[in-house]
Design a protein around this motif. Structure first.
Motif, short mmCIF file in Angstrom:
data_model
loop_
_atom_site.label_atom_id
_atom_site.label_comp_id
_atom_site.label_asym_id
_atom_site.label_seq_id
_atom_site.Cartn_x
_atom_site.Cartn_y
_atom_site.Cartn_z
N LEU A 83 0.83 -1.21 0.00
CA LEU A 83 0.00 0.00 0.00
C LEU A 83 0.86 1.26 0.00
O LEU A 83 2.06 1.20 0.27
CB LEU A 83 -0.89 -0.01 1.25
N SER A 84 0.23 2.37 -0.31
CA SER A 84 0.94 3.64 -0.14
C SER A 84 0.29 4.39 1.02
O SER A 84 -0.59 3.84 1.69
CB SER A 84 0.92 4.44 -1.43
N LEU A 85 0.70 5.61 1.24
CA LEU A 85 0.22 6.33 2.42
C LEU A 85 -0.55 7.58 2.01
O LEU A 85 -0.20 8.24 1.04
CB LEU A 85 1.42 6.78 3.26
N GLU A 116 7.36 7.22 12.93
CA GLU A 116 8.61 6.85 12.25
C GLU A 116 9.04 7.95 11.29
O GLU A 116 8.18 8.59 10.69
CB GLU A 116 8.40 5.56 11.42
N PRO A 117 10.34 8.12 11.09
CA PRO A 117 10.76 9.05 10.04
C PRO A 117 10.33 8.49 8.68
O PRO A 117 10.30 7.28 8.50
CB PRO A 117 12.29 9.05 10.13
N LYS A 118 10.00 9.36 7.74
CA LYS A 118 9.62 8.89 6.40
C LYS A 118 10.82 9.08 5.48
O LYS A 118 11.14 10.20 5.10
CB LYS A 118 8.41 9.66 5.89
N GLU A 176 12.26 0.33 3.35
CA GLU A 176 12.76 1.32 2.39
C GLU A 176 14.24 1.09 2.11
O GLU A 176 15.03 0.89 3.05
CB GLU A 176 12.58 2.71 3.01
N TYR A 228 10.02 -1.51 7.91
CA TYR A 228 8.97 -0.81 8.65
C TYR A 228 7.59 -1.44 8.51
O TYR A 228 6.60 -0.90 8.98
CB TYR A 228 8.92 0.67 8.28
N ALA A 229 7.49 -2.57 7.80
CA ALA A 229 6.16 -3.18 7.62
C ALA A 229 6.34 -4.63 7.20
O ALA A 229 7.48 -5.11 7.07
CB ALA A 229 5.38 -2.41 6.57
N VAL A 291 5.83 9.34 9.65
CA VAL A 291 4.66 8.49 9.43
C VAL A 291 4.08 8.11 10.79
O VAL A 291 4.84 7.79 11.71
CB VAL A 291 5.07 7.19 8.68
N LYS A 293 1.42 5.44 12.62
CA LYS A 293 0.66 4.21 12.38
C LYS A 293 -0.03 3.78 13.67
O LYS A 293 0.63 3.76 14.72
CB LYS A 293 1.61 3.08 11.95
N PRO A 310 -3.87 2.56 3.69
CA PRO A 310 -4.59 2.13 4.90
C PRO A 310 -5.19 3.33 5.63
O PRO A 310 -4.63 4.42 5.58
CB PRO A 310 -3.49 1.49 5.75
N TRP A 312 -5.30 3.42 8.77
CA TRP A 312 -4.63 3.49 10.07
C TRP A 312 -3.25 4.15 10.02
O TRP A 312 -2.53 4.12 11.02
CB TRP A 312 -4.52 2.08 10.68
#
Ligand code: 5U1
Length: 674
Positions: A83-85, A116-118, A176, A228-229, A291, A293, A310, A312
């Motif tokens: 997914l993207s954000l 979290e830092p993006k 990433e 991160y995911a 980011v 979450k 998402p 969330w």
């Protein structure tokens, strides 16, 4: 010479030590031995493996770099979409995000978030089977990515084998890949020395370095990874919180960002944002925001996702960067729908991590409102990936000979009349698809990555195809012959063949991509997905009138009118027919079954509160929509029923106050099974 038995034991011990020191260095950031000692261990392992090649295994630390370049990347299907954000650009939007979550979760308690830092890099997926890295892939369009296993193996911060115990049999870690600032500067300094083109920014450099057919090139580039995911997980369970999963990742040797924090509520999020904004310049890598979450995975599940992002999670972007430069000229570009967009040609300037020489001026109203003139010193703004824009003029610096900008009376491409409807900001070329610029944009859009994704059909080639009169509509692409293509400039037999193959491959698509590719005004990817899911088939969609379209969730009168008028146009229907006849096809939309056209709940508006035991709230909502009903997030006088699950929230009291009918889960199930 050592016996094979002794060698095997020594090799295993060396690999363990090397993996352990790699882990201390990359994951924990606390090395225990100097680099020279690490190099000595590596050399000893290499020598032993040379003597006993039968003992080499793919997960040996010596086997990171493959020697045979690929001819192309294979395709990878992400079983769990990547997914993207959604983005927020100011505090108010973050506040709204937090408010929406409270409303959806029907709770007034503070929500815990992982913050979290993006990173400004590219998202990848790493599959570990029984702890061994077996696949690395790019995100691609979220469903199909590229197989870059050989390349990710070369990153020292990507473990070839997980450490510790307790990891699932199949674990797909996501994160990433990025290029630290120092590495980027060094790479560009080297490029300059060799008279090569430098990379625009660290993100481009990371993407360009990872997508190399020869993994030895990737190995020579300073790339790093943070997880991160996650996607697929089989044969094992992960903890119940995002922060705890990331802690497990770290124990298993997957590098996670040490800046990540667990924060409480909106206030915690905004404090983290400020902290990272202050620290941004000291960080060794580029970030473009942070980011948030929802930390509890059960709440994430309940919230679900919309289209490609998402509910969330949220990316809170840092503000755009602004710089001053001189506006040299204004030119007008003609887009897919004929809209004339004024483009500023600027004296090149470095902003937001890239060199910029063009920026949008949006439309004539904006030019007039900002009083932009050629020769002015202008403020150029750039935020992340967004197209740079001219934000304003420095009037104090206006030269005497600054020239006003005028809308051309004729289309700069085809010479047809330019029309500007009263009250509308946009001016359009009146020639429709007879204007080559509009035709070209239409074809480009049709072939673009997120539409039919015709690889190799780039801008220049589309120009040639349209200019040569070979392609008038997207359907003509499927009639092209190898000879016609081979006769074009810079195309040989091989490229012609490759393009025909790519066109053929693209003809097998998805319904939502097809709808998006048609370029219907107001129909972006999200709306295309919603339409595809709702109608399931083109015939059902073609049969829908404006009223029926307005019943589709999130489709309002403007979008519905645009869709209806597109499918009413005989020319468009002809192109669609030709596309289908030329073999463009897709599988039946998987979700369509859920949306069988029944209307037993037509005209009724439902609200749901509390936890349902037989289905998730999302499933309940889908079912209501499928049966013709509407679902609202809050109780009002217009609500017909409140469906009440266990531990209901404040909506119950509100429904009682307004006299709204209540339905428990059993009653709801009986109703939908009628
Ligand atoms: N730190 C971080 N970056 N980032 C990017 N987390 C994160 N999550 C992402 C993306 C695209 O996607 C989630 C939906 C997993």
């Amino acid at each position: 010479m050592m016996t094979p038995d002794v060698a095997e034991r020594r090799i295993q011990s060396l690999r363990q030590q090397i993996n352990h020191h790699n882990y201390l260095y990359y994951v924990l950031d606390s090395p225990e031995i100097p680099d020279s000692e690490f190099d000595r261990l590596m050399r000893e392992l290499e020598q032993l493996e040379q003597q006993f090649p039968q003992l080499i295994t793919p997960d040996s630390p010596t086997q990171r770099v493959g020697a045979t370049p690929l001819t192309e990347f294979g395709e990878v299907r992400h079983e769990v979409p990547m997914l993207s954000l959604d983005n927020a650009f100011d505090e108010h939007e973050v506040q709204e995000f937090d408010r929406r979550l409270h409303e959806r979760l029907d709770t007034s308690a503070q929500i815990e978030y992982t913050a979290e830092p993006k990173l400004d890099g590219l998202a990848v997926s790493l599959v570990y089977e029984n702890g061994v890295l077996t696949r690395g892939a790019t995100r691609g369009d979220g469903t199909l990515g590229e197989d870059v296993t050989q390349n990710v193996r070369t990153l020292l911060s990507v473990p070839l084998r997980l450490v510790g115990t307790g990891f699932p049999r199949l674990l797909e870690a996501r994160g990433e890949i990025f290029m630290p600032k120092k590495g980027f500067e060094m790479l560009n300094a080297k490029a300059e020395k060799n008279h090569e083109k430098p990379f625009i920014n660290p993100r481009n450099a990371a993407a360009g370095s990872l997508r190399q057919l020869d993994a030895r090139i990737t190995a020579s580039r300073p790339l790093e990874f943070y997880a991160y995911a996650w996607g697929q997980v089989e044969g094992g369970r992960l903890p119940e919180r995002h922060s705890k999963v990331l802690a497990c990742f770290r124990e298993w040797g997957l590098r996670t960002n040490p800046e990540n924090r667990l924060v409480i509520g909106l206030e915690g999020c905004l404090k983290f944002y400020k902290h990272m904004a202050d620290k941004r310049d000291q960080l060794p890598y580029q970030i473009d925001g942070v980011v948030y979450k929802v930390d509890r995975l059960d709440l994430q599940k309940e919230l679900g996702f919309v289209a490609r992002a998402p509910r969330w999670a949220l990316a809170h972007k840092f503000p755009a960067e602004e710089v001053m430069t001189v506006l040299r000229a204004v030119e007008f570009q003609v887009g897919r729908t004929g809209a004339l967009t004024p483009v500023a040609r600027l004296q090149p300037v470095f902003v937001g991590g890239a060199n910029i020489s063009n920026a949008t001026l949006h439309n004539m109203d904006e030019i007039e409102r900002k009083d932009v003139r050629v020769g002015d010193t202008v403020i150029v703004r750039r935020a992340g990936d967004v197209i740079p824009e001219v934000a304003g003029v420095v009037l104090a610096k206006r030269p005497k000979n600054a020239r006003r900008v005028h809308l051309p009376l004729k289309c700069p491409v085809c010479g047809s009349k330019v029309l500007r409807i009263e009250g509308e900001a946009v001016a359009r070329c009146s020639a429709g698809l007879y204007c080559p610029a509009q035709r070209k944009e239409m074809i480009r859009h049709f072939a673009s990555r997120r539409a039919l994704d015709i690889e190799g059909l780039g801008e220049k080639l589309v120009d040639q195809l349209v200019d040569a009169g070979l392609v008038h509509t997207p359907a003509d692409l499927f009639k092209l012959t190898a000879k016609q293509l081979a006769d074009l400039e810079r195309m040989g037999d091989k490229s012609a063949d490759n393009l025909l193959q790519a066109i053929n491959k693209a003809s097998n698509t998805t319904f939502s991509r097809f709808l998006y590719a048609l370029g219907i005004r107001e129909v972006g990817e999200t709306t295309a997905l919603v339409l595809a899911r709702h109608y399931g088939s083109l015939d059902a969609l073609l049969a829908a009138d404006q009223d029926s379209l307005m019943q589709v969730p999130d489709i309002g009168p403007v979008v519905a009118a645009s869709i209806a008028s597109f499918f009413h146009e005989p020319h468009n229907l002809k192109v669609i027919r030709a596309l289908r006849e030329s073999g463009v096809r897709w599988q039946q939309q998987a979700d369509a079954k859920k949306f069988k056209h029944s209307s037993i709940l037509a005209g009724l508006t439902f609200v749901i509160t509390g936890t349902l035991s037989q289905m998730t709230r999302d499933d309940a909502k889908d079912t209501i929509l499928a049966l013709g009903g509407k679902v609202s997030g809050s109780v009002s006088k217009k609500t017909d029923y409140l469906v009440v699950g266990a531990e209901p929230g404040s909506k119950l009291a509100e429904a009682r106050r307004l006299g709204v009918a209540l339905m428990d889960e059993q009653a709801f199930l009986r109703r939908i099974k009628q």
